[in-house]
Write a protein that holds these residues in place. Structure first.
Motif, short mmCIF file in Angstrom:
data_model
loop_
_atom_site.label_atom_id
_atom_site.label_comp_id
_atom_site.label_asym_id
_atom_site.label_seq_id
_atom_site.Cartn_x
_atom_site.Cartn_y
_atom_site.Cartn_z
N LEU A 357 0.77 -1.23 0.04
CA LEU A 357 -0.10 0.03 -0.04
C LEU A 357 0.88 1.28 0.10
O LEU A 357 0.33 2.40 0.29
CB LEU A 357 -0.66 0.01 1.32
N ASP A 358 2.15 1.15 -0.16
CA ASP A 358 2.94 2.50 -0.22
C ASP A 358 2.83 3.24 -1.27
O ASP A 358 3.27 4.50 -1.02
CB ASP A 358 4.37 1.91 -0.07
N ASP A 359 2.01 3.24 -2.06
CA ASP A 359 1.59 3.91 -3.19
C ASP A 359 0.40 4.87 -2.74
O ASP A 359 -0.01 5.94 -3.30
CB ASP A 359 1.23 3.57 -4.65
N ARG A 360 -0.20 4.37 -1.72
CA ARG A 360 -1.37 5.03 -1.27
C ARG A 360 -1.20 5.69 0.38
O ARG A 360 -2.01 6.65 0.58
CB ARG A 360 -2.70 4.02 -0.95
N ILE A 361 -0.42 5.03 1.05
CA ILE A 361 -0.37 5.57 2.48
C ILE A 361 1.22 5.49 2.75
O ILE A 361 1.99 5.08 2.09
CB ILE A 361 -1.45 4.60 3.59
N GLY A 362 1.36 5.88 4.20
CA GLY A 362 2.59 5.73 4.89
C GLY A 362 3.64 6.71 4.96
O GLY A 362 4.54 6.78 5.37
N SER A 363 3.12 7.81 4.12
CA SER A 363 4.05 9.14 4.22
C SER A 363 3.10 10.14 3.77
O SER A 363 1.84 9.87 3.10
CB SER A 363 5.03 8.90 3.15
N ILE A 364 3.36 11.28 4.10
CA ILE A 364 2.75 12.67 3.61
C ILE A 364 2.97 13.06 2.32
O ILE A 364 3.95 13.82 2.25
CB ILE A 364 2.75 13.79 4.81
N GLU A 365 2.67 12.45 1.14
CA GLU A 365 2.97 12.95 -0.09
C GLU A 365 1.73 13.47 -1.10
O GLU A 365 0.62 12.87 -0.61
CB GLU A 365 3.66 12.00 -0.68
N VAL A 366 1.84 14.37 -1.92
CA VAL A 366 0.86 14.53 -2.88
C VAL A 366 0.36 13.22 -3.62
O VAL A 366 1.01 12.58 -3.94
CB VAL A 366 1.23 15.59 -3.74
N GLY A 367 -0.92 13.11 -3.64
CA GLY A 367 -1.47 11.93 -4.24
C GLY A 367 -2.01 10.62 -3.34
O GLY A 367 -2.48 9.87 -3.78
N LYS A 368 -1.46 10.80 -2.13
CA LYS A 368 -1.70 9.62 -1.47
C LYS A 368 -2.83 10.05 -0.58
O LYS A 368 -3.40 11.20 -0.23
CB LYS A 368 -0.56 9.44 -0.23
N PHE A 369 -3.58 9.11 0.24
CA PHE A 369 -4.57 9.12 1.09
C PHE A 369 -4.22 10.24 2.39
O PHE A 369 -3.15 9.94 2.71
CB PHE A 369 -5.27 8.10 1.46
N ALA A 370 -5.26 10.83 2.62
CA ALA A 370 -5.01 11.62 3.72
C ALA A 370 -5.10 11.03 5.23
O ALA A 370 -5.88 11.23 6.08
CB ALA A 370 -5.73 13.03 3.78
N ASP A 371 -4.20 9.97 5.48
CA ASP A 371 -4.39 9.13 6.76
C ASP A 371 -3.28 9.97 7.45
O ASP A 371 -1.95 9.68 7.22
CB ASP A 371 -3.96 7.82 6.47
N LEU A 372 -3.93 10.61 8.45
CA LEU A 372 -2.79 11.37 9.34
C LEU A 372 -3.13 11.38 10.92
O LEU A 372 -4.04 11.12 11.24
CB LEU A 372 -2.74 12.84 8.74
N THR A 373 -1.99 11.62 11.57
CA THR A 373 -1.94 11.72 13.01
C THR A 373 -1.33 12.99 13.52
O THR A 373 -0.21 13.30 13.13
CB THR A 373 -1.43 10.42 13.49
N ALA A 374 -2.08 13.67 14.30
CA ALA A 374 -1.36 14.90 14.86
C ALA A 374 -1.09 14.66 16.47
O ALA A 374 -2.06 14.22 17.11
CB ALA A 374 -2.31 16.20 14.88
N LEU A 375 -0.09 15.23 16.94
CA LEU A 375 0.54 14.88 18.18
C LEU A 375 0.61 16.21 18.82
O LEU A 375 1.46 17.14 18.41
CB LEU A 375 1.72 14.04 18.67
N ARG A 376 0.20 16.60 20.16
CA ARG A 376 0.55 17.74 20.90
C ARG A 376 1.97 17.88 21.25
O ARG A 376 2.24 16.84 21.87
CB ARG A 376 -0.39 18.05 22.00
N MET A 377 2.57 19.04 21.01
CA MET A 377 3.85 19.08 21.49
C MET A 377 4.13 20.29 22.68
O MET A 377 4.95 20.61 22.92
CB MET A 377 4.82 19.59 20.38
#
Length: 446
Positions: A357-377
């Protein structure tokens, strides 16, 4: 004129994972129809786009959604059921009898939903599962709105789910046919382990995998006893047996891989297989410590998994990532082994690569699905911060997860001084599930 879009997420720091060892400051992710369509400085994003929704996270770091590469989600209902035991006594005397009595469609649906809730709270957007009644697991995954690869379990011995290898295959493939309309769910064949399948059963699994274009997910080289038994019964180590049976391929995910010689590593690398490293479970069951640095030096692709909550007690990929980095240093005697950026890759893009699935998820890149996690710092225990990547791996925990998106849809949110909120799961339902199954399983252990 500003271009319309569905969502813009503005963050203080952004770790795309690809390219490696990069941290972007004051950047925004632009999302349209579930995919990332742009990644640019926030000032420019405000000039160029008009979103339907804007999320501003001034004190947060945004990473790709974490991927749990090996788990048994429904076993969350067995969390702490039989602790501090070696693998085989744990399985044979406690887990397998409990499963034989209680595992059902309802059990798996409920346990998987509880697991999905726990994983979302820990920033996980995708998991690679292996358990009975996959159709029930898919129902829970669909409710949670997560991404999952559901393993269709195959074994030779009978359970309450199926009677033999052919029955397991029939049941699993029928379940797969039923969820083909869910774009977030994929499937693989999941022969349980070398010690629970005959050569003929493995050959059937390989045949179906090749015909249907499915990957294979199995336990491999988890304990020394597994290897000793294989030498006695088959005259070769499990890895060589898997080669001879055609199991090793670029579609293989081998869970654990604790006891690995250089020859084992070379065989797995030559056939393109992947590893799901489960450090906490390996330690808790005293299975051993994987030579992760050596396996990486051999060119193997390694992701991280939690295993099931019954043998780990938590489905916390942030904790697992930290442990994987620390343990690799101790085993190798090398403080530079598995640096922070590599550990994060193991929990994201490496795992996506293993799942195909590395063409779809696993990194924040244009074209990939927006599967994202935000963490408070901004919490006190996270201050000061000299290196954002280091903080993600060594400092931040699941308590710092504030937002989780899957395909651009917000699936979990936790604001300071508030309980976490899910898009499609009610906390009361989870508590009722836990209470119901706790009473049944507790009674059966007495």
């Amino acid at each position: 004129m500003n271009k319309p879009c569905d969502l813009i997420i503005e963050v203080r720091w952004l770790v795309p994972v690809e390219p490696k060892n990069v941290v972007l400051e004051h950047h925004s992710v632009v999302v349209q129809a579930g995919r990332i369509i742009d990644l640019l400085p926030t000032a420019l994003a405000r000039q160029q786009y008009q979103p339907l929704q804007r999320t501003v996270l001034d004190d947060s770091v945004l990473i790709p959604g974490l991927i749990n590469l090996h788990t048994h989600a429904a076993m969350t209902l067995m969390r702490g059921l039989a602790d501090d035991l070696p693998l085989m006594p744990w399985l044979q005397q406690h887990i397998w009898p409990a499963e034989q009595r209680w595992v059902s469609h309802e059990f798996v649906r409920d346990g998987t939903l509880l697991a999905c809730a726990e994983m979302l709270r820990a920033g996980v957007t995708c998991f690679n599962d292996m358990y009975f009644h996959p159709a029930a697991a898919e129902q829970a995954v669909a409710q949670a709105g997560m991404r999952a690869n559901l393993g269709l379990v195959v074994m030779d011995f009978p359970t309450s789910y199926a009677v033999d290898a052919e029955d397991y295959l029939h049941q699993g493939l029928a379940a797969r046919d039923g969820w083909r309309g869910n774009p977030l769910v994929t499937a693989s064949l999941a022969p349980h382990a070398p010690y629970t399948l005959s050569d003929a059963s493995f050959e059937h699994v390989v045949m179906y995998a090749e015909q249907l274009g499915l990957g294979i997910h199995t336990h491999l080289h988890e304990t020394q006893d597994e290897i000793t038994q294989s030498l006695q019964l088959h005259g070769r180590r499990p890895m060589q047996r898997m080669v001879d049976l055609g199991v090793l391929s670029p579609g293989l995910i081998a869970a654990h891989c604790v006891h690995m010689t250089q020859d084992d590593m070379d065989l797995l690398r030559a056939h393109g297989g992947h590893i799901a490293h489960c450090p906490a479970s390996n330690l808790k069951l005293a299975s051993g410590m994987s030579p992760v640095a050596a396996m990486q030096a051999a060119g193997l692709n390694i992701g991280i998994g939690t295993d099931g909550a019954a043998s780990n007690n938590r489905l916390d990929m942030l904790a697992e990532m930290r442990l994987a980095a620390l343990l690799a240093k101790g085993v190798a005697g090398d403080a530079t082994a598995v640096p922070a950026c590599q550990a994060l890759s193991m929990a994201t893009i490496n795992a996506a690569r293993a799942l195909g699935l590395d063409d779809r998820i696993g990194s924040i890149e244009v074209g990939k699905f927006a599967d994202l996690t935000a963490l408070r710092m901004g919490d006190i225990e996270t201050l000061p911060c000299y290196d954002v990547l280091s903080h993600v791996v060594y400092v931040l925990g699941r308590e710092h997860v504030s937002h989780v998106w899957v395909s651009g849809d917000l699936r979990y949110q936790k604001l300071p001084q508030q309980d976490g909120l899910y898009a499609n799961i009610e906390a009361m339902e989870l508590r009722e599930i836990s209470s119901k199954w706790y009473k049944k399983l507790k009674q059966s252990q007495n």
